[in-house]
Design a protein around this motif. Structure first.
Motif, PDB file in Angstrom:
ATOM      1  N   GLY A  29       0.819  -1.216   0.000  1.00 16.22           N
ATOM      2  CA  GLY A  29       0.000   0.000   0.000  1.00 16.22           C
ATOM      3  C   GLY A  29       0.841   1.249   0.000  1.00 16.22           C
ATOM      4  O   GLY A  29       0.551   2.217  -0.710  1.00 16.22           O
ATOM      5  N   LYS A  30       1.916   1.233   0.791  1.00 20.34           N
ATOM      6  CA  LYS A  30       2.825   2.375   0.867  1.00 20.34           C
ATOM      7  C   LYS A  30       3.479   2.616  -0.483  1.00 20.34           C
ATOM      8  O   LYS A  30       3.633   3.749  -0.934  1.00 20.34           O
ATOM      9  N   SER A  31       3.882   1.518  -1.150  1.00 19.65           N
ATOM     10  CA  SER A  31       4.531   1.631  -2.462  1.00 19.65           C
ATOM     11  C   SER A  31       3.564   2.197  -3.501  1.00 19.65           C
ATOM     12  O   SER A  31       3.942   3.010  -4.342  1.00 19.65           O
ATOM     13  N   ILE A  32       2.301   1.758  -3.420  1.00 25.02           N
ATOM     14  CA  ILE A  32       1.283   2.246  -4.364  1.00 25.02           C
ATOM     15  C   ILE A  32       1.045   3.741  -4.142  1.00 25.02           C
ATOM     16  O   ILE A  32       0.956   4.519  -5.099  1.00 25.02           O
ATOM     17  N   ALA A  33       0.954   4.148  -2.862  1.00 26.17           N
ATOM     18  CA  ALA A  33       0.759   5.571  -2.541  1.00 26.17           C
ATOM     19  C   ALA A  33       1.919   6.405  -3.059  1.00 26.17           C
ATOM     20  O   ALA A  33       1.737   7.489  -3.626  1.00 26.17           O
ATOM     21  N   GLN A  34       3.137   5.883  -2.901  1.00 24.14           N
ATOM     22  CA  GLN A  34       4.336   6.610  -3.352  1.00 24.14           C
ATOM     23  C   GLN A  34       4.351   6.723  -4.874  1.00 24.14           C
ATOM     24  O   GLN A  34       4.684   7.777  -5.430  1.00 24.14           O
ATOM     25  N   SER A  35       3.971   5.648  -5.559  1.00 25.48           N
ATOM     26  CA  SER A  35       4.014   5.674  -7.024  1.00 25.48           C
ATOM     27  C   SER A  35       2.942   6.600  -7.609  1.00 25.48           C
ATOM     28  O   SER A  35       3.138   7.221  -8.648  1.00 25.48           O
ATOM     29  N   LEU A  36       1.799   6.736  -6.913  1.00 25.54           N
ATOM     30  CA  LEU A  36       0.740   7.634  -7.398  1.00 25.54           C
ATOM     31  C   LEU A  36       0.894   9.057  -6.875  1.00 25.54           C
ATOM     32  O   LEU A  36       0.238   9.973  -7.355  1.00 25.54           O
ATOM     33  N   GLY A  37       1.749   9.220  -5.850  1.00 23.36           N
ATOM     34  CA  GLY A  37       1.896  10.549  -5.244  1.00 23.36           C
ATOM     35  C   GLY A  37       0.732  10.907  -4.342  1.00 23.36           C
ATOM     36  O   GLY A  37       0.410  12.073  -4.142  1.00 23.36           O
ATOM     37  N   ARG A  38       0.064   9.888  -3.776  1.00 23.39           N
ATOM     38  CA  ARG A  38      -1.069  10.144  -2.878  1.00 23.39           C
ATOM     39  C   ARG A  38      -0.643  10.016  -1.417  1.00 23.39           C
ATOM     40  O   ARG A  38       0.345   9.379  -1.105  1.00 23.39           O
ATOM     41  N   ASN A  39      -1.422  10.640  -0.534  1.00 21.15           N
ATOM     42  CA  ASN A  39      -1.194  10.461   0.893  1.00 21.15           C
ATOM     43  C   ASN A  39      -1.653   9.060   1.298  1.00 21.15           C
ATOM     44  O   ASN A  39      -2.409   8.412   0.578  1.00 21.15           O
ATOM     45  N   TYR A  40      -1.239   8.634   2.491  1.00 31.72           N
ATOM     46  CA  TYR A  40      -1.405   7.232   2.871  1.00 31.72           C
ATOM     47  C   TYR A  40      -1.805   7.135   4.329  1.00 31.72           C
ATOM     48  O   TYR A  40      -1.323   7.890   5.165  1.00 31.72           O
ATOM     49  N   PHE A  41      -2.739   6.242   4.617  1.00 32.12           N
ATOM     50  CA  PHE A  41      -3.139   6.028   6.010  1.00 32.12           C
ATOM     51  C   PHE A  41      -3.524   4.561   6.194  1.00 32.12           C
ATOM     52  O   PHE A  41      -4.096   3.954   5.308  1.00 32.12           O
ATOM     53  N   ARG A  42      -3.180   4.004   7.348  1.00 32.37           N
ATOM     54  CA  ARG A  42      -3.480   2.600   7.606  1.00 32.37           C
ATOM     55  C   ARG A  42      -4.476   2.464   8.755  1.00 32.37           C
ATOM     56  O   ARG A  42      -4.325   3.085   9.797  1.00 32.37           O
ATOM     57  N   VAL A  43      -5.517   1.668   8.520  1.00 33.74           N
ATOM     58  CA  VAL A  43      -6.522   1.397   9.547  1.00 33.74           C
ATOM     59  C   VAL A  43      -6.447  -0.089   9.870  1.00 33.74           C
ATOM     60  O   VAL A  43      -6.641  -0.920   8.983  1.00 33.74           O
ATOM     61  N   SER A  44      -6.159  -0.430  11.123  1.00 34.97           N
ATOM     62  CA  SER A  44      -6.101  -1.841  11.506  1.00 34.97           C
ATOM     63  C   SER A  44      -7.414  -2.241  12.168  1.00 34.97           C
ATOM     64  O   SER A  44      -7.827  -1.634  13.151  1.00 34.97           O
ATOM     65  N   LEU A  45      -8.085  -3.241  11.597  1.00 41.49           N
ATOM     66  CA  LEU A  45      -9.393  -3.646  12.116  1.00 41.49           C
ATOM     67  C   LEU A  45      -9.330  -4.960  12.894  1.00 41.49           C
ATOM     68  O   LEU A  45     -10.358  -5.529  13.236  1.00 41.49           O
ATOM     69  N   GLY A  46      -8.131  -5.463  13.159  1.00 41.12           N
ATOM     70  CA  GLY A  46      -7.992  -6.712  13.910  1.00 41.12           C
ATOM     71  C   GLY A  46      -8.584  -6.593  15.302  1.00 41.12           C
ATOM     72  O   GLY A  46      -8.175  -5.740  16.086  1.00 41.12           O
ATOM     73  N   GLY A  47      -9.583  -7.407  15.592  1.00 40.48           N
ATOM     74  CA  GLY A  47     -10.197  -7.410  16.929  1.00 40.48           C
ATOM     75  C   GLY A  47     -11.219  -6.321  17.171  1.00 40.48           C
ATOM     76  O   GLY A  47     -11.755  -6.223  18.269  1.00 40.48           O
ATOM     77  N   VAL A  48     -11.533  -5.487  16.187  1.00 38.25           N
ATOM     78  CA  VAL A  48     -12.531  -4.422  16.365  1.00 38.25           C
ATOM     79  C   VAL A  48     -13.925  -5.043  16.421  1.00 38.25           C
ATOM     80  O   VAL A  48     -14.303  -5.804  15.534  1.00 38.25           O
TER      81      VAL A  48
END
Length: 229
Positions: A75-94
């Motif tokens: 995901g980070k690599s895709i954001a870098q290649s498109l020039g977009r900002n990046y955020f991660r949401v972890s839903l484990g155990g929610v």
């Protein structure tokens, strides 16, 4: 006061411009990740379509596979290649639906859901949001978060995503959502229908050897401070 601060802090019309240079994107993806040919081709397909049609809906991809195959770091690599900002949401155990849709403002300490918080932190209305561990989402008396995820991941509904705390619709249709899961069998059928599932197989011995040569040895040398000697 807090509610108005949130309304004013959101990047309502702030969008980053996509870098649609396919050769640059391919180089970044190849530098950051070894193998994963299908996923890289799908990302390059998306960039090619953006060249032809500017107003298409962003794809909702789900990378499924065993742990350690590079799903999250992609995901980070895709954001870098498109020039977009990046955020991660972890839903484990929610297990609380309010984590997705936000708390109602009548509660003490009420907050918006994780996606609206992510949009604010990313600072643009079209970031890449990684939804980590989607298959580990739970359900109990506080509601079913996976049912709330249906609205987030539906391109027809997320144009007017309603967060209980904000009380006004927010457009999530320009966000590229990338979900990761170890086992897609635990996901509900409606949730699977909304996503394009790309399966990652584990690495072969030859691939692991190549990854060690290209990335791991170099990283170990740097982390132990030996690169200065």
């Amino acid at each position: 006061r807090n509610h108005l601060d949130w309304i004013l802090a959101l990047p309502w019309n702030n969008h980053t411009n996509d870098n649609l240079d396919i050769h640059r994107a391919k180089k970044i993806l190849d530098d950051d990740q070894y193998g994963l040919k299908d996923i890289k081709e799908r990302i390059l397909d998306y960039i090619s379509v953006k060249h032809l049609k500017k107003d298409d809906n962003a794809p909702i991809l789900c990378f499924a596979g065993p742990p350690g195959t590079g799903k999250t770091s992609l995901g980070k690599s895709i954001a870098q290649s498109l020039g977009r900002n990046y955020f991660r949401v972890s839903l484990g155990g929610v297990k609380d639906e309010a984590e997705i849709r936000g708390h109602r403002r009548t509660y003490v300490g009420a907050m918006p859901g994780r996606f609206i918080q992510g949009i604010r932190k990313a600072g643009s209305s079209n970031p890449i949001i990684i939804i980590d561990e989607l298959d580990k989402i739970g359900a109990d008396f506080r509601g079913d978060p996976s049912a709330a995820m249906l609205e987030v991941l539906d391109p027809q509904q997320n144009k007017t995503f309603y967060d209980n705390y904000l009380g006004v619709p927010y457009d999530l249709s320009k966000v590229i959502f990338i979900a990761t899961a170890n086992n897609i069998e635990t996901l509900s059928e409606p949730l699977k229908d909304r996503m394009e599932i790309i399966t990652l197989s584990g690495y072969t011995l030859e691939e692991k050897l190549e990854i060690a040569k290209r990335y791991l040895v170099k990283r170990s040398v740097e982390s132990t401070g030996l690169d200065n000697h």
